[in-house]
Write an enzyme that holds these catalytic residues in place. Structure first.
Site, PDB file in Angstrom:
ATOM      1  N   GLY A   1      28.113  -7.840 -24.758  1.00  0.00           N
ATOM      2  CA  GLY A   1      27.568  -9.182 -24.837  1.00  0.00           C
ATOM      3  C   GLY A   1      26.111  -9.235 -25.258  1.00  0.00           C
ATOM      4  O   GLY A   1      25.518 -10.320 -25.262  1.00  0.00           O
ATOM      5  N   ASP A   2      25.536  -8.084 -25.610  1.00  0.00           N
ATOM      6  CA  ASP A   2      24.142  -8.057 -26.052  1.00  0.00           C
ATOM      7  C   ASP A   2      23.977  -6.891 -27.019  1.00  0.00           C
ATOM      8  O   ASP A   2      24.969  -6.366 -27.529  1.00  0.00           O
ATOM      9  CB  ASP A   2      23.196  -7.945 -24.849  1.00  0.00           C
ATOM     10  CG  ASP A   2      21.850  -8.634 -25.092  1.00  0.00           C
ATOM     11  OD1 ASP A   2      21.313  -8.482 -26.204  1.00  0.00           O
ATOM     12  OD2 ASP A   2      21.331  -9.307 -24.192  1.00  0.00           O
ATOM     13  N   ASP A   3      22.734  -6.439 -27.270  1.00  0.00           N
ATOM     14  CA  ASP A   3      22.481  -5.406 -28.266  1.00  0.00           C
ATOM     15  C   ASP A   3      23.348  -4.169 -28.019  1.00  0.00           C
ATOM     16  O   ASP A   3      23.516  -3.728 -26.878  1.00  0.00           O
ATOM     17  CB  ASP A   3      21.017  -4.991 -28.230  1.00  0.00           C
ATOM     18  CG  ASP A   3      20.064  -6.155 -28.462  1.00  0.00           C
ATOM     19  OD1 ASP A   3      20.475  -7.153 -29.074  1.00  0.00           O
ATOM     20  OD2 ASP A   3      18.900  -6.057 -28.035  1.00  0.00           O
TER      21      ASP A   3
ATOM     22  N   SER B   1      28.531  -7.267 -31.616  1.00  0.00           N
ATOM     23  CA  SER B   1      27.711  -7.886 -30.580  1.00  0.00           C
ATOM     24  C   SER B   1      27.335  -9.287 -31.016  1.00  0.00           C
ATOM     25  O   SER B   1      27.119  -9.528 -32.208  1.00  0.00           O
ATOM     26  CB  SER B   1      26.435  -7.061 -30.363  1.00  0.00           C
ATOM     27  OG  SER B   1      25.429  -7.828 -29.736  1.00  0.00           O
TER      28      SER B   1
END
Length: 448
Positions: free
Chosen positions: A252-254, A285
């Site tokens: 859900g992120d980098d 992502s």
């Protein structure tokens, strides 16, 4: 101590050693995994010897802590493997110790308890000055190590499941009392090897080596829903000689974010991240594929990113910093990266990204961004090619683009956005901004 499991354990461990040897031989010319190889341990013990029950209901925290205590105090020459057989092993947070391997067999699922009320707390990192999400203490990581040497977490595709949804919901509802726990964190440690397992549903960042040396993360699968908040894949932080290879990440992120502390706290702590290699990583992502920053106040230098594939992401390559950060980002090489389905920007280097831990940061602490070389990048379905936007009082220098071809943008989004940046571009489509020289020769020594 039960002995019936020892034959299969030895066979599995021998097979893993052979697989490591074959993989190392195949990729010897293009691998950095030798900085912290997985070692053969002369002794193996099972979590079942300490009362562990893999039924998915029994809480095994005490069994894991007893097993690690035994390894720590027996101090077998060459170290010990703690074998986790097939089954679902529910447990709370626990620490590892030096000269040990945590081995997850095929079919083994190490599952974090969702009883957040009993989760241990620990001091904030000195280079952050506070918890990353909230002031004060932070929750300890699910699997933690501090001041360790020669540690491995590996297996035969076993799973570590953080069961992070309960933490994500507290974040969404703003009912968190402290910063969420990482799934795996090592501090002040050296010789860390993580390979051949699946990480899923981390409460916060997945793998966080901080103040570490000689770290290898290879042949991993790291998974979390795209709407899970701040579930970064791998975050090397104020660490050196870090090798990240041959892994798939969808979070859900980098996917990978290189850090080194936050504003005045990172400046004061003064430990950079250096010697970071990211090779043959692929994934998706909602934010960035490969990121540097924005917390990079201790400095980041000597980064190599090559042979990576990024798809269904917000940004492809994202270098991000801000006034108040201080520090530097220097000598970054990105080569042979493929992108598809990038919704915001293929390449972004920005000087206005990221929040601050408090109001005490200095407006005079401007970061230095210098010697960033990006070459052989191909992208399709990229909504906007890129932006290179520095800081007026500290322009980004020696930003060098070569053979960067990004397609899929709409006509009105074809232009690169640039300001306060110096460097050169050669073989860039769509045409680069005027701030970059049209050949490396005309840029003088800036891109040599």
């Amino acid at each position: 101590m039960a002995a019936s499991w020892r034959g299969p354990v030895v066979a599995v461990l021998c097979a893993v050693v052979v697989l490591h040897a074959v993989a190392a031989a195949a990729a010897a010319a293009t691998s950095c995994a030798g900085v912290a190889p997985a070692k053969h341990r002369p002794e193996a013990i099972s979590i079942t010897d300490f009362g562990g029950v893999g039924d998915g209901r029994t809480l095994n925290t005490w069994a894991f802590r007893k097993a690690v205590y035994r390894i720590q105090h027996q101090r077998r020459r060459g170290g010990t493997t703690l074998h986790v057989p097939a089954g679902t092993w529910l447990t709370g947070s626990f620490n590892l110790t030096s000269h040990m391997t945590l081995f997850l067999a095929r079919g083994a699922v190490l599952k974090a308890t969702q009883d957040t009320r009993r989760w241990p707390l620990m001091e904030p990192l000195p280079s952050y000055g506070r918890g990353r999400e909230l002031p004060g203490a932070r929750y300890a990581s699910f699997i933690h190590g501090n001041g360790l040497r020669d540690v491995a977490i590996t297996g035969d595709k076993g799973v570590i499941d953080g069961q992070g949804e309960v933490w994500w919901n507290m974040w969404r509802r703003r009912t968190l009392e402290h910063t969420r726990p990482n799934l795996v964190e090592f501090m002040h440690s050296t010789g860390i090897h993580i390979s051949n397992i699946v990480l899923k549903n981390s409460p916060f960042w997945n793998i966080h080596p901080v103040y570490c040396d000689n770290v290898v993360v290879t042949n991993m699968m790291i998974l979390a829903p795209h709407d899970s908040p701040n579930t970064d894949g791998i975050d090397p932080d104020s660490s050196s000689n870090v090798c990240i290879e041959d892994s798939y990440i969808s979070t859900g992120d980098d996917l990978v974010a290189i850090k080194s502390g936050w504003d005045e706290y990172g400046i004061a702590y003064g430990r950079p991240s250096s010697g970071i290699t990211i090779r043959r990583v692929r994934g998706s992502s909602p934010f960035s594929g490969i990121a540097i920053g924005s917390e990079a106040s201790g400095g980041v230098r000597d980064v190599l990113v090559e042979d990576c594939s990024i798809f269904d992401s917000g940004y492809g390559i994202h270098i991000k910093t801000n006034v108040g950060r201080g520090g530097y980002i220097r000598n970054v090489t990105v080569d042979n990266v493929r992108m598809s389905g990038v919704r915001i920007s293929g390449v972004r280097i920005a000087g206005d990204v990221g929040d601050h831990p408090d109001a005490h940061f200095s407006q005079l602490a401007v970061p230095l961004v210098d010697a960033v070389r990006i070459s052989n990048v191909w992208g399709v379905n990229v909504q906007h090619p890129g932006s290179l936007e520095g800081i007026r009082s500290s322009p980004f220098t020696r930003i060098c683009l070569s053979n960067v071809k990004l397609f899929g943008w709409r006509k009105n989004d074809a232009a690169w956005r640039c300001r306060d940046v110096r460097g050169a571009a050669l073989g860039v489509q769509p045409s680069p901004c005027a701030e970059l020289a049209t050949s490396f020769a005309s840029a003088g020594s800036s891109c040599s």
